[in-house]
Every structure is written in structure tokens, then in C-alpha cells.
Design a protein around this motif. Structure first.
Motif, PDB file in Angstrom:
ATOM      1  N   GLY A 292       8.870  19.954 -50.550  1.00 32.88           N
ATOM      2  CA  GLY A 292       8.783  19.836 -48.906  1.00 32.88           C
ATOM      3  C   GLY A 292       9.411  21.159 -48.050  1.00 32.88           C
ATOM      4  N   VAL A 293       9.937  21.879 -48.939  1.00 32.29           N
ATOM      5  CA  VAL A 293      10.816  22.999 -48.383  1.00 32.29           C
ATOM      6  C   VAL A 293      10.153  24.279 -48.367  1.00 32.29           C
ATOM      7  CG1 VAL A 293      12.861  24.527 -48.400  1.00 32.29           C
ATOM      8  CG2 VAL A 293      12.949  22.125 -49.058  1.00 32.29           C
ATOM      9  N   SER A 294       9.376  24.820 -47.203  1.00 34.85           N
ATOM     10  CA  SER A 294       8.884  26.048 -47.114  1.00 34.85           C
ATOM     11  C   SER A 294       9.444  27.283 -47.616  1.00 34.85           C
ATOM     12  CB  SER A 294       8.566  26.355 -45.576  1.00 34.85           C
ATOM     13  OG  SER A 294       7.693  27.780 -45.931  1.00 34.85           O
ATOM     14  N   LEU A 295       8.633  27.845 -48.711  1.00 34.36           N
ATOM     15  CA  LEU A 295       9.040  29.113 -49.636  1.00 34.36           C
ATOM     16  C   LEU A 295       8.570  30.321 -48.681  1.00 34.36           C
ATOM     17  CD1 LEU A 295       8.717  27.916 -53.167  1.00 34.36           C
ATOM     18  CD2 LEU A 295      10.890  27.606 -51.642  1.00 34.36           C
ATOM     19  N   THR A 296       7.673  29.966 -47.822  1.00 37.77           N
ATOM     20  CA  THR A 296       6.702  31.319 -47.562  1.00 37.77           C
ATOM     21  C   THR A 296       7.205  32.364 -46.865  1.00 37.77           C
ATOM     22  OG1 THR A 296       5.046  29.515 -46.691  1.00 37.77           O
ATOM     23  CG2 THR A 296       4.806  31.938 -45.976  1.00 37.77           C
TER      24      THR A 296
ATOM     25  N   THR B 175       5.429  18.117 -45.422  1.00 35.86           N
ATOM     26  CA  THR B 175       6.842  17.805 -45.301  1.00 35.86           C
ATOM     27  C   THR B 175       7.093  16.565 -45.978  1.00 35.86           C
ATOM     28  OG1 THR B 175       7.188  19.017 -43.189  1.00 35.86           O
ATOM     29  CG2 THR B 175       8.927  17.653 -43.922  1.00 35.86           C
TER      30      THR B 175
ATOM     31  N   THR C 101       5.066  25.659 -50.175  1.00 36.06           N
ATOM     32  CA  THR C 101       6.366  24.561 -50.068  1.00 36.06           C
ATOM     33  C   THR C 101       6.598  24.265 -51.351  1.00 36.06           C
ATOM     34  OG1 THR C 101       5.089  22.788 -49.604  1.00 36.06           O
ATOM     35  CG2 THR C 101       5.524  23.765 -47.989  1.00 36.06           C
TER      36      THR C 101
ATOM     37  N   ARG D  17      13.435  31.874 -53.779  1.00 36.67           N
ATOM     38  CA  ARG D  17      12.523  30.953 -54.372  1.00 36.67           C
ATOM     39  C   ARG D  17      12.806  30.596 -55.652  1.00 36.67           C
ATOM     40  NH1 ARG D  17       6.589  32.879 -52.249  1.00 36.67           N
ATOM     41  NH2 ARG D  17       7.270  33.883 -50.365  1.00 36.67           N
TER      42      ARG D  17
ATOM     43  N   GLN E  35       3.310  22.839 -53.372  1.00 28.81           N
ATOM     44  CA  GLN E  35       2.252  22.764 -52.532  1.00 28.81           C
ATOM     45  C   GLN E  35       1.788  24.318 -52.096  1.00 28.81           C
ATOM     46  OE1 GLN E  35       0.431  19.986 -52.297  1.00 28.81           O
ATOM     47  NE2 GLN E  35       2.170  18.754 -53.279  1.00 28.81           N
TER      48      GLN E  35
ATOM     49  N   GLU F  94       0.626  29.227 -46.922  1.00 26.93           N
ATOM     50  CA  GLU F  94       1.889  28.202 -46.892  1.00 26.93           C
ATOM     51  C   GLU F  94       1.871  27.792 -48.143  1.00 26.93           C
ATOM     52  OE1 GLU F  94       5.157  26.622 -45.351  1.00 26.93           O
ATOM     53  OE2 GLU F  94       3.686  27.822 -44.388  1.00 26.93           O
TER      54      GLU F  94
END
Length: 251
Positions: A66-70, A2, A63, A77, A8, A61
Motif C-alpha cells: 500500500g506504500v508508493s515506491l514510484t 492503497t 506500490t 525500495r 502492485q 505506479e
């Protein structure tokens, strides 16, 4: 992760039935950085990019800034800033360069269709021109895509990926089919593009191109990450030489 900037990926795994194409891979791409991903055919490079962009089901995971794309679908995306080119990214030969670029810049709706039908040709071309300037082919907005050289077509593909804004570019074999001179020119252009902000993950079989343009190189073999380091380190690492290069690369 985060609060971290850039892309990442942690523990990314892709399985097709009983075959593991990508096995627990970690990778990061920072803004303004060119990261290379190399390996033999079948190493899992494109499967990894498919996982990042949501076109292949994956564990792990992912990101972006800092935002999760999972759990996001591919179009979400893309809207979040993760954009890609494709190995077989043929252009629409009968359309202009501007029309090809705009084809991926916004979803097709009645409002965008009406805008394209009734907007002056000059305003459409002007809106695309900054992107063409960024990739090094200014002034070609109104030219038919079928009239371009292969090298110019590859650059239009990059401009199309950048359309609408992006934080990270995923370039899957963008220099395929280029001769050595065109590849070097392409490498220099990619460096200029990322110097203005977006990071790039680059996949290509042209080792000279990769070692020239990349800040960091990751190497996959049978879906597993066997190396991460600088281009200088890649040249002499015995694992990389054995798995991919075949002999040390001249500096």
C-alpha cells in the motif's frame, strides 16, 4: 491500491531512447505467492525488474503493501521490503558465507565496520544461520563462498536478498547453470521460503521449473504482456506457444 498487500505494479513503461522495452505492464505479487515472468530473450523481463527496483527510469505506479515506491531511490525500495537477486550475482569467493550475506544486509558505515571488526566470529555466524536454514543450507556460515557448489552459491544469493527482511523477493534467473535435479530442488526450496510469508517474482528460462513452482505466470513479448494465467493454462495457450514455448508443454 492503497491498503493492498504485496507488490502492485500498474502501467509500468520503460523506454531507452526511442526503444520501448516495457510497454504498460500491470503485475501483482501477493504474500506467500510465487509469480512467474517468462518470455523470449529481449522480451523486457529484466528491464521490468529494474523498473520495479528503481534501477531503470519508468512510468507507471509501483506500490508495496500500500506504500508508493514510484519516487523512491533503489536503496529506499530495498529498505521498504523489495529485494532482488541479480543474473550475475557472483559471491565474494574469499569471504565466508556469513560475510557475503551480511554484505547487503546493512549499509556500510563506521559503526557497522567496527561491529564487524570486533564482533566475535561466532555471533556473526549465528546471526546469519536462520537465513541459511530458510534457504536449505544450514551450517555453512563459516565456509568460504568459493568452496560451495553452484547450487549452494545460488541459495546464498537468495539468503543475501532476504537479509534484513523483505516483503517481496525478485529472483532474476536464480537457477541459471543448475542441472535438472538441482533446479527441482531449488523450486521446492523457493516454495518453502514463500510459505513463511514473503511473495516472490521469479524469472527463469527453465520452463519446467517455472510451471512447477509458480502460482501465476505472466508472459512478455516485445515488452508487452500477452498472457496471465495458471501454469496449466500456460501449457496450452496458443499465444504463449507461438511466442515462447514452440510446442505445448507436457503436463
Amino acid at each position: 491500491m492503497t491498503g493492498s498487500r504485496g507488490l502492485q505494479a500498474s502501467g509500468v513503461t520503460v523506454r531507452y531512447g526511442g526503444v520501448t522495452a516495457v510497454d504498460n505492464v500491470d503485475l501483482s505479487v501477493e504474500p506467500g505467492q510465487v509469480v512467474g515472468l517468462i518470455g523470449p530473450n529481449g522480451a523486457g523481463k529484466t528491464s521490468f525488474v529494474d523498473a520495479l527496483t528503481g534501477f531503470a527510469p519508468a512510468q507507471g505506479e509501483i506500490t508495496l503493501d500500500g506504500v508508493s515506491l514510484t519516487r523512491m531511490r533503489p536503496h529506499r525500495r530495498r529498505q521498504a521490503g523489495l529485494s532482488r537477486t541479480w543474473q550475475s550475482g557472483e559471491l565474494f569467493a574469499s569471504l565466508t558465507v556469513a560475510e557475503n550475506v551480511l554484505a547487503s544486509a546493512r549499509p556500510p558505515t563506521w559503526s557497522t565496520l567496527a561491529r564487524d571488526l570486533f564482533a566475535p566470529r561466532r555471533s556473526i555466524d549465528a546471526g546469519v544461520e536462520p537465513l541459511l536454514h530458510a534457504v536449505g543450507i544450514p551450517g555453512l556460515a563459516s565456509v568460504s563462498a568459493g568452496a560451495l557448489s553452484l547450487g549452494q552459491q545460488k541459495l546464498v544469493g537468495v539468503a543475501r536478498a532476504m537479509a534484513g527482511g523483505c516483503s517481496i523477493l525478485l529472483l532474476d534467473e536464480p537457477a541459471a547453470g543448475l542441472d535438472s535435479t538441482e533446479s527441482l530442488q531449488f523450486a521446492d526450496r523457493i516454495r518453502r521460503i514463500v510459505s513463511d510469508g514473503p511473495g516472490a517474482l521469479l524469472i527463469d528460462h527453465d520452463v519446467d521449473l517455472m510451471l512447477r513452482v509458480c502460482d501465476v505466470v505472466y508472459v512478455l513479448e516485445f515488452g508487452r504482456l500477452i498472457f496471465r494465467g495458471t501454469p496449466t493454462e500456460v501449457r496450452s495457450d496458443p499465444r504463449v506457444v507461438a511466442a515462447y514455448l514452440g510446442s505445448p508443454v507436457e503436463g
